[in-house]
Design a protein around this motif. Structure first.
Motif, PDB file in Angstrom:
ATOM      1  N   PHE B 155      -0.099 -15.973   2.102  1.00 21.24           N
ATOM      2  CA  PHE B 155      -0.206 -15.331   0.784  1.00 21.24           C
ATOM      3  C   PHE B 155      -1.392 -14.372   0.741  1.00 21.24           C
ATOM      4  CE2 PHE B 155      -0.353 -14.918  -3.881  1.00 21.24           C
ATOM      5  CZ  PHE B 155       0.963 -14.495  -4.042  1.00 21.24           C
ATOM      6  N   VAL B 158       0.186 -11.347   1.835  1.00 23.31           N
ATOM      7  CA  VAL B 158       0.957 -10.720   0.742  1.00 23.31           C
ATOM      8  C   VAL B 158       0.004  -9.951  -0.188  1.00 23.31           C
ATOM      9  CG1 VAL B 158       2.404 -11.143  -1.306  1.00 23.31           C
ATOM     10  CG2 VAL B 158       2.803 -12.460   0.793  1.00 23.31           C
ATOM     11  N   ASN B 161      -1.287  -6.768   1.153  1.00 23.47           N
ATOM     12  CA  ASN B 161      -0.261  -5.727   1.385  1.00 23.47           C
ATOM     13  C   ASN B 161       0.758  -5.704   0.236  1.00 23.47           C
ATOM     14  OD1 ASN B 161      -0.783  -4.942   4.404  1.00 23.47           O
ATOM     15  ND2 ASN B 161      -0.803  -7.173   4.372  1.00 23.47           N
ATOM     16  N   GLU B 164       3.521  -2.894  -0.033  1.00 23.85           N
ATOM     17  CA  GLU B 164       4.463  -2.936   1.093  1.00 23.85           C
ATOM     18  C   GLU B 164       5.382  -4.161   1.011  1.00 23.85           C
ATOM     19  OE1 GLU B 164       5.097  -0.921   3.566  1.00 23.85           O
ATOM     20  OE2 GLU B 164       3.579   0.573   3.085  1.00 23.85           O
ATOM     21  N   TYR B 166       5.895  -6.473  -1.549  1.00 26.17           N
ATOM     22  CA  TYR B 166       6.741  -6.571  -2.746  1.00 26.17           C
ATOM     23  C   TYR B 166       7.820  -5.483  -2.733  1.00 26.17           C
ATOM     24  CZ  TYR B 166       3.699 -10.146  -4.739  1.00 26.17           C
ATOM     25  OH  TYR B 166       3.010 -11.309  -4.967  1.00 26.17           O
ATOM     26  N   GLY B 167       7.450  -4.327  -2.212  1.00 31.33           N
ATOM     27  CA  GLY B 167       8.441  -3.249  -2.115  1.00 31.33           C
ATOM     28  C   GLY B 167       9.587  -3.644  -1.206  1.00 31.33           C
ATOM     29  N   ARG B 168       9.251  -4.229  -0.066  1.00 30.57           N
ATOM     30  CA  ARG B 168      10.298  -4.637   0.873  1.00 30.57           C
ATOM     31  C   ARG B 168      11.192  -5.719   0.272  1.00 30.57           C
ATOM     32  NH1 ARG B 168      10.257  -7.237   6.958  1.00 30.57           N
ATOM     33  NH2 ARG B 168      12.524  -7.325   7.043  1.00 30.57           N
ATOM     34  N   LEU B 169      10.604  -6.556  -0.580  1.00 34.65           N
ATOM     35  CA  LEU B 169      11.374  -7.695  -1.101  1.00 34.65           C
ATOM     36  C   LEU B 169      12.105  -7.365  -2.406  1.00 34.65           C
ATOM     37  CD1 LEU B 169       8.940 -10.629  -0.234  1.00 34.65           C
ATOM     38  CD2 LEU B 169      10.862  -9.714   1.066  1.00 34.65           C
ATOM     39  N   GLY B 170      12.240  -6.090  -2.699  1.00 35.98           N
ATOM     40  CA  GLY B 170      13.097  -5.681  -3.818  1.00 35.98           C
ATOM     41  C   GLY B 170      12.426  -5.705  -5.169  1.00 35.98           C
ATOM     42  N   GLY B 179      13.152  -4.983 -13.143  1.00 34.69           N
ATOM     43  CA  GLY B 179      12.823  -5.516 -11.820  1.00 34.69           C
ATOM     44  C   GLY B 179      11.584  -6.391 -11.839  1.00 34.69           C
ATOM     45  N   ALA B 180      11.418  -7.129 -10.736  1.00 36.26           N
ATOM     46  CA  ALA B 180      10.286  -8.046 -10.616  1.00 36.26           C
ATOM     47  C   ALA B 180       8.974  -7.276 -10.591  1.00 36.26           C
ATOM     48  CB  ALA B 180      10.433  -8.868  -9.339  1.00 36.26           C
ATOM     49  N   LEU B 181       7.980  -7.808 -11.281  1.00 32.54           N
ATOM     50  CA  LEU B 181       6.607  -7.278 -11.262  1.00 32.54           C
ATOM     51  C   LEU B 181       6.493  -5.847 -11.779  1.00 32.54           C
ATOM     52  CD1 LEU B 181       5.378  -8.809  -7.886  1.00 32.54           C
ATOM     53  CD2 LEU B 181       4.834  -9.596 -10.194  1.00 32.54           C
ATOM     54  N   ARG B 182       7.502  -5.423 -12.564  1.00 26.15           N
ATOM     55  CA  ARG B 182       7.421  -4.094 -13.168  1.00 26.15           C
ATOM     56  C   ARG B 182       6.257  -4.055 -14.159  1.00 26.15           C
ATOM     57  NH1 ARG B 182       9.912  -7.644 -15.800  1.00 26.15           N
ATOM     58  NH2 ARG B 182      10.253  -7.540 -18.049  1.00 26.15           N
TER      59      ARG B 182
END
Lengths: 356, 242
Positions: B155, B158, B161, B164, B166-170, B179-182
C-alpha cells in the motif's frame, strides 16, 4: 411474492432482488483499497450482462463510518442518506444498490427506523429540504452489490473461462466465505439466507465450482470495529479478531477467502502480513498467505479477465498460488505496471510472507 | 438533605435523555440478563467489556450509575459489529444502546473523562474533515502510511504511485465525473456542509473540539500533542488478560 408451505417457512430467508435498473452508490473504503472491484462490478453487469446500473457524479459518502465512529449525530447520517435517495429519485430510479456493507447496513437501519418512527422520517425530510432543497422517494428495493452478483451467478457461470477447481487434481477449491457483519446480522431478513443461512457468497462459490468450508469461527467479525481499527492505539482488537478466525480456519487449508465487505478483505489480508512479521507465522503453503479476494475479483477471474487489471497486485498476500491452481495465465513482469504498461518501481517485500 | 433533594430531582434525567435517542428506543426493550450478548461479543473477549452489565445498569435507571458509564472507558470498547442484535432473545441491541450512550457522552462532554473516550477528538477531526473537504469518509489523500504501517509495503507503493495505480485500476482519481475516487463537485460539498449545519453535526464538531482543548490544557499538551497522544497511546488495564 406469496409463499406457501415449506416455501413460507423459508420465506424469511429469501430476498427479492430485481433483475435490472439500479442506482449505484460507491464505497469510500473500497474505492481507496480495491477500486478495480467497483470498476469490474459495473463492467460485468453493464457490458457483459447488459444490465442498467446508473451512477450519479453527485453522490457522496453515506457517512456510515463517521456515524459508527460516533462522530456525527444520527440525524446527520440520515439526512446524508436522504440526499442519496433524492439523487436516485431525480435520476428516475427506484432500486438502490450499494457497494459498501456499512452503507447497506446504514441504509437498512435508516429505512427500518423510519418505518417504526415515521415522525423521524418527516423531520429528516424537513432537514433535507432546508439544507439542500431536495425531496425524495424511498427505494422500493435496496440491495448490496453482492446480492446482485449472487442473482447473476449462473449467468456468470455460463460465460466462465475458468472454474474454482484445482486443474491438477480436478478437485473443487476450498473456499472460505466471510460476510460483512452489517450485511445481515442487524436485519437478518434483508440478506440472502438471513443471519442463520447467509448464502450470498457461498452461492457464488458453489455456482463457479468451489467447495465452501464450514469452520468454527465462520461468522466471527473480521475485527474492523470502526474506532477499534481507525485509532492506532486500538488496533490490537482488530488483529486479535482476525487472528482468531485464521487459527480456526487453518486446519481446513483454504485455497482462497472471499468477502463482500469493504474492510474485511483489507483486514484479513493485511493482518496476515502483520502476523507473519510479528510471529513468523503464515497460513498458506510454503510461506504464502491465504489470498483474500472480493467477490468481484473472483467473478472477474472466473470470467477470464487479467488478474492485474482486476487489481490483485494491491493485495499484500500474493494471489499467484490461486492463479496457478486455477490454471489462469498471467504475466509476472506486468504485475506492478502503471498506466499504459509503464514500468514502476516495485513495492518492498515483507520479511516473512512470500508474495509471489 | 439538600444534596438528597437535588439527587432525587435529577434522578432519571440522564435516563430520560437516553430514552429520546431512537437507537435507544430501537435497541432497548426488557433485558432478561441472560448474557447472550456478552457470549457472542468480539469486544467482550478482548476488552474488559460486558454488554449484559451495561444493559442491566441502564435498566435500573439510576442516574449516578449512568453518569459513571458516560465517563467510563467501557462504553468505548464496543466495535459496533451488532452481532449482539442477531442473538438477543428479547430483540435488544446492546450495540445500539452503546451508540446512544456514546452520543450522550459526546453531547454532554463526558467523553474527555476516559482515555478511549478522548479518542473522539482525532476521529472527529479526520472523519468529518474528510467528509466536508472531500466528500468521502476515507480517502488515500489523507491516509498516511506512517499512521498505518499494517497496510504493508504494497500500500506504500500504491500511495507513492497513486495516479498510475488508480488509473490502471479503472478509478477516476482526482478528476471530475463519475467513477471511483472522483473529485466530488463543490456544490455537493456545500450541500454536505449545509446538512451538517442543519442537523447539529457542526455544533457537535465544535463542542468536541472545545472539550478536547480544555482537556489538553489540563494535561499540559498542545492540541497537536493531544491529537497524537489520544491516537497512539494505550494505557495498561483495558484488556481481559491485564
Amino acid at each position: 411474492m406469496i409463499y406457501q408451505g415449506k416455501q413460507k417457512i423459508w420465506s424469511d430467508y429469501q430476498k427479492e432482488i430485481p433483475d435490472n435498473h439500479w442506482f449505484y452508490v460507491r464505497s469510500c473504503i473500497r474505492q481507496s483499497f480495491f477500486p478495480a472491484s467497483e470498476h469490474y462490478f459495473l463492467k460485468i453487469c453493464r457490458d457483459l450482462l447488459d444490465r442498467d446500473i446508473y451512477e450519479s457524479a453527485h453522490h457522496t459518502t453515506c457517512g456510515g463510518i463517521a456515524y459508527h465512529c460516533d462522530t456525527i449525530p444520527q440525524e446527520t447520517a440520515m439526512t446524508i442518506v436522504a440526499r442519496q435517495f433524492a439523487l436516485m429519485t431525480e435520476a428516475g430510479y427506484e432500486n438502490l444498490v450499494t457497494s459498501c456493507i456499512t452503507s447497506f447496513g446504514n441504509y437498512t437501519e435508516i429505512l427500518e427506523t423510519w418505518r417504526e418512527f415515521p415522525e423521524l422520517e418527516a423531520r429528516v425530510r424537513e432537514h433535507l429540504w432546508k439544507s439542500c432543497r431536495r425531496e425524495f422517494r424511498k427505494p422500493v428495493y435496496l440491495a448490496h452489490a453482492s446480492d446482485l452478483v449472487y442473482k447473476l451467478r449462473d449467468e456468470i457461470a455460463a460465460r466462465a473461462r475458468f472454474s474454482l477447481v484445482d486443474k491438477e487434481t480436478g478437485e473443487p477449491l476450498k473456499i472460505v466465505e466471510h460476510i460483512g457483519c452489517h450485511y445481515s446480522k442487524m436485519f437478518p431478513h434483508k440478506g440472502v439466507g438471513g443471519a442463520e443461512y447467509p448464502c450470498v457468497l457461498s452461492g457464488m462459490a458453489e455456482a463457479w465450482g468451489g467447495k465452501v468450508i464450514d469452520y468454527p469461527e465462520r461468522r466471527h467479525c473480521c475485527g474492523f470495529g470502526f474506532r477499534q481499527y481507525l485509532v492506532k492505539a486500538n488496533r490490537g482488537y482488530s488483529m486479535s479478531n482476525t487472528y482468531k478466525k485464521f487459527e480456526s480456519m487453518e486446519p481446513y487449508h483454504p485455497d482462497v477467502i472471499i468477502t463482500n465487505c469493504p474492510g474485511c478483505p483489507f483486514f484479513l489480508d493485511r493482518w496476515q502480513y502483520v502476523i507473519s512479521e510479528q510471529e513468523g507465522k503464515t497460513y498458506g503453503p510454503d510461506g504464502h498467505g491465504i489470498p483474500v479476494l472480493t467477490y468481484e475479483e473472483l467473478a472477474g477471474l472466473v470470467l477470464g479477465f487479467d488478474p492485474w487489471d482486476l487489481g490483485l497486485q494491491v493485495h499484500q498476500v500474493g494471489p499467484e498460488p490461486l492463479l496457478d491452481k486455477m490454471g489462469i495465465p498471467y504475466d509476472p513482469s506486468a504485475k506492478y505496471n502503471g498506466l499504459d504498461r509503464k514500468k514502476l518501481m516495485t513495492p518492498g517485500l515483507p520479511a516473512v510472507l512470500k508474495c509471489c | 438533605m439538600e444534596k438528597k433533594v437535588l439527587y432525587l430531582l435529577n434522578m432519571g434525567k440522564l435516563f430520560d435523555e437516553l430514552s429520546k435517542d431512537y437507537r435507544f428506543k430501537e435497541g432497548f426493550k426488557t433485558c432478561i440478563n441472560c448474557g447472550t450478548c456478552t457470549a457472542i461479543c468480539p469486544a467482550a473477549e478482548f476488552y474488559k467489556y460486558d454488554p449484559r452489565k451495561i444493559l442491566d445498569i441502564v435498566q435500573r435507571k439510576d442516574d449516578d450509575e449512568i453518569l459513571a458509564l458516560l465517563k467510563s472507558e467501557t462504553i468505548w470498547y464496543c466495535g459496533e459489529c451488532m452481532s449482539c442484535m442477531t442473538r438477543c432473545p428479547r430483540k435488544n441491541a446492546a450495540g445500539l444502546v452503546i451508540m446512544a450512550l456514546r452520543n450522550l457522552s459526546a453531547k454532554l462532554g463526558y467523553f474527555t473523562c476516559s482515555e478511549k473516550g478522548r479518542q473522539l477528538y482525532p476521529l472527529t477531526k479526520v472523519l468529518t474533515g474528510n467528509i466536508l473537504k472531500l466528500g468521502y469518509c476515507v480517502h488515500p489523500d489523507t491516509y498516511k502510511y506512517e499512521d498505518h504501517p499494517e497496510s504493508g509495503p504494497v500500500f506504500k507503493w500504491v500511495l507513492d504511485n497513486k495516479e498510475e495505480v488508480y488509473g490502471r485500476l479503472g478509478a477516476n482519481y482526482g478528476r471530475q465525473g463519475t467513477g471511483a475516487l472522483r473529485v466530488i463537485p463543490k456544490e455537493d460539498l456545500d450541500e454536505l456542509q449545509a446538512i451538517f449545519d442543519e442537523t447539529g453535526a457542526t455544533e457537535r464538531i465544535d463542542f468536541v473540539e472545545k472539550c478536547s482543548e480544555q482537556k489538553a490544557r489540563e494535561m499540559g499538551m498542545t492540541m497537536e500533542e493531544y491529537g497524537k497522544y489520544t491516537f497512539e497511546h494505550c494505557s495498561r488495564g483495558h484488556f481481559n488478560d491485564e
